[in-house]
Write a protein that holds these residues in place. Sequence first.
Motif, PDB file in Angstrom:
ATOM      1  N   ASP A 128     -12.681  -3.826  -2.592  1.00 46.19           N
ATOM      2  CA  ASP A 128     -12.128  -2.473  -2.447  1.00 46.19           C
ATOM      3  C   ASP A 128     -13.158  -1.536  -1.824  1.00 46.19           C
ATOM      4  OD1 ASP A 128     -10.058  -0.464  -2.971  1.00 46.19           O
ATOM      5  OD2 ASP A 128     -11.480   0.321  -4.443  1.00 46.19           O
ATOM      6  N   VAL A 134     -13.419  -2.266   1.903  1.00 42.83           N
ATOM      7  CA  VAL A 134     -12.305  -1.667   2.642  1.00 42.83           C
ATOM      8  C   VAL A 134     -12.507  -0.153   2.764  1.00 42.83           C
ATOM      9  CG1 VAL A 134      -9.813  -1.220   2.606  1.00 42.83           C
ATOM     10  CG2 VAL A 134     -10.687  -3.478   1.976  1.00 42.83           C
ATOM     11  N   GLY A 156     -14.400   1.566   5.750  1.00 40.57           N
ATOM     12  CA  GLY A 156     -13.799   1.655   7.078  1.00 40.57           C
ATOM     13  C   GLY A 156     -14.468   0.770   8.098  1.00 40.57           C
ATOM     14  N   TYR A 203      -7.759  -8.005  10.722  1.00 41.13           N
ATOM     15  CA  TYR A 203      -7.581  -6.624  10.277  1.00 41.13           C
ATOM     16  C   TYR A 203      -7.030  -5.731  11.390  1.00 41.13           C
ATOM     17  CZ  TYR A 203      -8.622  -2.271   7.801  1.00 41.13           C
ATOM     18  OH  TYR A 203      -8.519  -1.048   7.173  1.00 41.13           O
ATOM     19  N   GLY A 250      -4.052  -4.784   9.467  1.00 42.42           N
ATOM     20  CA  GLY A 250      -4.477  -3.539   8.858  1.00 42.42           C
ATOM     21  C   GLY A 250      -4.720  -3.669   7.365  1.00 42.42           C
ATOM     22  N   PRO A 251      -4.804  -2.534   6.667  1.00 42.89           N
ATOM     23  CA  PRO A 251      -5.075  -2.553   5.223  1.00 42.89           C
ATOM     24  C   PRO A 251      -4.035  -3.328   4.424  1.00 42.89           C
ATOM     25  CG  PRO A 251      -5.379  -0.349   6.117  1.00 42.89           C
ATOM     26  CD  PRO A 251      -4.752  -1.164   7.207  1.00 42.89           C
ATOM     27  N   VAL A 268      -5.047  -6.947   4.024  1.00 43.75           N
ATOM     28  CA  VAL A 268      -6.144  -7.136   3.068  1.00 43.75           C
ATOM     29  C   VAL A 268      -5.634  -6.970   1.639  1.00 43.75           C
ATOM     30  CG1 VAL A 268      -8.382  -6.279   2.301  1.00 43.75           C
ATOM     31  CG2 VAL A 268      -7.871  -6.414   4.744  1.00 43.75           C
ATOM     32  N   GLU A 269      -4.763  -5.953   1.430  1.00 45.11           N
ATOM     33  CA  GLU A 269      -4.229  -5.723   0.088  1.00 45.11           C
ATOM     34  C   GLU A 269      -3.385  -6.908  -0.383  1.00 45.11           C
ATOM     35  OE1 GLU A 269      -4.726  -3.320  -2.171  1.00 45.11           O
ATOM     36  OE2 GLU A 269      -6.294  -2.599  -0.823  1.00 45.11           O
ATOM     37  N   ARG A 290      -5.785  -9.548  -1.263  1.00 43.96           N
ATOM     38  CA  ARG A 290      -6.526  -9.139  -2.455  1.00 43.96           C
ATOM     39  C   ARG A 290      -5.734  -9.387  -3.737  1.00 43.96           C
ATOM     40  NH1 ARG A 290      -8.024  -2.791  -3.456  1.00 43.96           N
ATOM     41  NH2 ARG A 290      -8.822  -2.990  -5.599  1.00 43.96           N
TER      42      ARG A 290
END
Length: 321
Positions: free
Chosen positions: A90, A93, A96, A156, A160-161, A164-165, A168
């Motif tokens: 976290d 991420v 940035g 990424y 994008g995020p 990753v989420e 995760r």
Amino acid sequence: MTATATGTTARGRRALIAETWRSLRTAHPVRILRLLRAGLLATVCATAVVYLVTATQGGQEVTTVRHSKAAGDQLQEAGKAVGAADRALDEAVGTGQIQLTGPGAEFANTTARIGTLLTAATQGNAAGATGRAQFQFVQGKLLICQQLINTAVSDYSHSGPAGVESARATLTAARLRDPGTGREVPGTGGLRASIEDLQDLQNAGLARQRDAGWLDPVQLWGLALAPPLLMLILCCATARILAVHFRRPVNGYLVATLAVTLAVTGVSVGLTLWDEARLALHPAAGHPVTMTLVLLALVGAGVLNHLAHRSRLAEYRYPRP
């Protein structure tokens, strides 16, 4: 013909038992005393054997339980490390700069530590084949989590995020719930949930280890008390022979023989259970000093047994049958 042979054998055994009992009832009291003395000495030897077996086997089982307990602690640390890995990701991420730095050194170090803890915990597996399979499943799940997270970081720019989420979530996702009962379904969820499932499995195996074999108090006391109880019966028989045929009370040597044997039994069982309760690194029951003292005490019990019968047997000089 087989039935006839069986009946003949049974009658022969009954006749042998009856003849043995008849010979004992008509035997001279000195001969009975010699037999009782030999029986008491045999129970002292049996007490020594039971102690040695209890001390060695109980010590080995205490060592096994200690390893299983250490494995449970390592699994608990691995579960905490999953949370630390999630926080490290976290933070990566949040900078940035995840495309440049990747998941970060903290995440890599933490996941490596999780793998090390899982590998070490396998040495104390307490759940047999089921536990080994679960360990392999969790270790494989760790590798999949690392691969998914590394792939999400590499992509990424496209995912994008959200990518990753999603990756995760494989670390800390909660277990699924049964729609009918609302209970959590074992074997589902993220890596942390799988480690918790494995920890529950190992704890159940650890509980079985602590209540089985030479660490089971009922079994341990039952085996250890068998020789002293037999000795008590023989002492009562000796006391009756002395009172009826020799007009003598029970002497202190005989009582001391029984007392020493009972004391050794209590100390040996007590030390074994104490070693199990504290998961001793060096069990006291099997310590060389303890063994020496216990065996010396039992040698003393054998000498006391001899002294308890010597004066009465010395009154008669009949040749031994």
